[in-house]
Design a protein around this motif. Structure first.
Motif, PDB file in Angstrom:
ATOM      1  N   ALA A 281       0.835  -1.188   0.000  1.00  0.00           N
ATOM      2  CA  ALA A 281       0.000   0.000   0.000  1.00  0.00           C
ATOM      3  C   ALA A 281       0.877   1.248   0.000  1.00  0.00           C
ATOM      4  N   CYS A 282       0.343   2.331  -0.574  1.00  0.00           N
ATOM      5  CA  CYS A 282       1.086   3.590  -0.550  1.00  0.00           C
ATOM      6  C   CYS A 282       1.507   3.951   0.868  1.00  0.00           C
ATOM      7  N   GLN A 283       0.618   3.730   1.833  1.00  0.00           N
ATOM      8  CA  GLN A 283       0.934   4.105   3.209  1.00  0.00           C
ATOM      9  C   GLN A 283       2.088   3.288   3.781  1.00  0.00           C
ATOM     10  N   ASP A 284       2.369   2.120   3.207  1.00  0.00           N
ATOM     11  CA  ASP A 284       3.482   1.313   3.702  1.00  0.00           C
ATOM     12  C   ASP A 284       4.820   2.019   3.470  1.00  0.00           C
ATOM     13  N   VAL A 285       4.920   2.754   2.373  1.00  0.00           N
ATOM     14  CA  VAL A 285       6.146   3.502   2.086  1.00  0.00           C
ATOM     15  C   VAL A 285       6.321   4.601   3.126  1.00  0.00           C
ATOM     16  N   ASP A 286       5.250   5.318   3.412  1.00  0.00           N
ATOM     17  CA  ASP A 286       5.300   6.366   4.430  1.00  0.00           C
ATOM     18  C   ASP A 286       5.649   5.780   5.795  1.00  0.00           C
ATOM     19  N   ARG A 287       5.020   4.672   6.137  1.00  0.00           N
ATOM     20  CA  ARG A 287       5.270   4.061   7.447  1.00  0.00           C
ATOM     21  C   ARG A 287       6.724   3.636   7.598  1.00  0.00           C
ATOM     22  N   ALA A 288       7.284   3.058   6.534  1.00  0.00           N
ATOM     23  CA  ALA A 288       8.659   2.559   6.620  1.00  0.00           C
ATOM     24  C   ALA A 288       9.643   3.699   6.851  1.00  0.00           C
ATOM     25  N   ALA A 289       9.478   4.793   6.096  1.00  0.00           N
ATOM     26  CA  ALA A 289      10.388   5.925   6.271  1.00  0.00           C
ATOM     27  C   ALA A 289      10.171   6.607   7.612  1.00  0.00           C
ATOM     28  N   ARG A 290       8.919   6.753   7.991  1.00  0.00           N
ATOM     29  CA  ARG A 290       8.595   7.479   9.219  1.00  0.00           C
ATOM     30  C   ARG A 290       9.062   6.716  10.461  1.00  0.00           C
ATOM     31  N   ALA A 291       9.014   5.378  10.390  1.00  0.00           N
ATOM     32  CA  ALA A 291       9.415   4.583  11.558  1.00  0.00           C
ATOM     33  C   ALA A 291      10.865   4.840  11.928  1.00  0.00           C
ATOM     34  N   VAL A 292      11.725   4.993  10.925  1.00  0.00           N
ATOM     35  CA  VAL A 292      13.146   5.233  11.197  1.00  0.00           C
ATOM     36  C   VAL A 292      13.324   6.551  11.939  1.00  0.00           C
TER      37      VAL A 292
END
Length: 375
Positions: A281-292
């Motif tokens: 999902a598009c939100q998975d890209v945001d989540r991955a970067a934001r988690a770091v």
């Protein structure tokens, strides 16, 4: 920057796009699409009429008849030269005639239509008065993915635009920064984009020192100083397709904290890139970067989405943001651009354009993401 240019789009290419649009409209429960001058019309037809005229120009796409372009008579000769013109019917009108009546004759009087976001309100309201039984939805709401999946030729054009932006960065990192105004460096960037083939420069952000904490800072009269972090974000259109890249450079050696934050953003950008794959999902890209960034304690300072689509405009769907569950599909292109912005101090952003492949992702920007020091 080498290789032959992609073959130009043909009338058949535009026919296929219009047929795809009609099918997508039917799938969304729409009776058709009404496309005003702007990026949707350029993408569908190859025709770029004046967008600032009060005279109605409208592409009508329905399943009941072939594509019809309602166009002012004085613009019809130019419309007839468009690459997509052979697969459209041109219906011109002259001053003094009612273009809305001509358009209404092409429409289901009780239908619901998708209409370009940038259509003039006076045109939409006039259509509603002429056909009070019709209703309308913006294309972004009704068909947000209409232009999202690029074909092979479009991907070549986006890759060429990305390579041109990369060439501009490689040049700009060699010019003096310290002691010059942000606006001067921004002008250098704009000139380099044009030198490397851009016909349109959309933005050249040069945000030094504390200005770097403003993600959309307008380059101004601030003099760049030794010890400044400088966010560079620039792009535009080359052969009709967009570029957009960000790198953060430092005037002289950085402090340990500046290097640490830069390394953090670089790691977040890498995490976002690695999350790109078909079906995610598009939100998975945001989540991955934001988690770091969250895990390092800088979460409150990452204040924008991780990415946006790019094509015939530099910002378009899909968007890499929490809540966007749209699955990624091969051929989609978008930015991955996390950032950290420390108010009154400095900012860091690193951005690449990425395309979804059959088994993962490919970057369309290849300049170093390591800390670059400039003079």
């Amino acid at each position: 920057m080498s290789g032959t240019a992609p073959a130009p789009f043909t009338a058949d290419d535009y026919r296929a796009r219009m047929e795809r649009a009609v099918g997508a409209a039917a799938g969304a429960g729409l009776a058709g699409l009404l496309v005003a001058p702007g990026p949707d019309m350029v993408w569908l037809t190859g025709y770029s009429p004046p967008a600032d005229t009060e005279r109605l120009t409208l592409l009508v796409l329905t399943a009941d008849h072939g594509p019809v372009l309602v166009v002012p008579a004085l613009e019809a000769p130019d419309a007839a030269k468009a690459v997509g013109a052979p697969v459209m019917t041109l219906r011109d009108w002259t001053d003094g005639q009612d273009p809305y009546a001509a358009t209404a004759a092409l429409l289901d009087a009780s239908g619901r239509f998708g209409i370009s976001d940038n259509a003039w309100a006076m045109h939409l309201l006039a259509l509603q008065r002429t056909l009070p039984g019709t209703s309308y939805a913006s294309l972004t709401d009704a068909l947000p993915m209409l232009r999202a999946v690029k074909d092979a030729a479009e991907l070549e054009l986006l890759a060429a635009a990305g390579a041109a932006a990369d060439a501009a960065f490689e040049e700009i990192r060699t010019v003096p920064f310290g002691g010059r105004r942000e606006a001067e460096v921004a002008a250098d960037l704009a000139g380099l984009l044009r030198r490397f083939g851009h016909s349109q420069v959309d933005f050249t952000i040069v945000a030094s020192g504390p200005n770097g904490a403003d993600p959309h800072h307008e380059a101004g009269d601030r003099t760049i100083e030794r010890g400044d972090m400088v966010v560079l974000d620039f792009g535009g259109l080359k052969d009709g397709y967009g570029s957009d890249t960000s790198r953060t450079v430092h005037v002289g050696p950085p402090t340990d904290e500046e290097r640490r934050v830069h390394d953090l953003v670089r790691a977040a950008q890498e995490a976002g890139y690695r999350a790109v794959r078909p079906g995610a999902a598009c939100q998975d890209v945001d989540r991955a970067a934001r988690a770091v960034i969250d895990e390092a304690g800088y979460g409150p300072y990452f204040i924008h989405r991780t990415g946006h689509g790019i094509g015939v405009t530099t910002h378009e769907p899909p968007y890499m943001i929490e809540g966007e569950e749209q699955p990624l599909v091969p051929g989609m292109c978008f930015s991955v651009e996390p950032g950290v912005y420390l108010p009154g101090r400095f900012g860091v952003r690193i951005e690449d354009i990425v395309t979804v492949t059959e088994d993962g992702a490919r970057r369309l920007n290849d300049t170093t993401r390591e800390m670059v020091m400039v003079d």
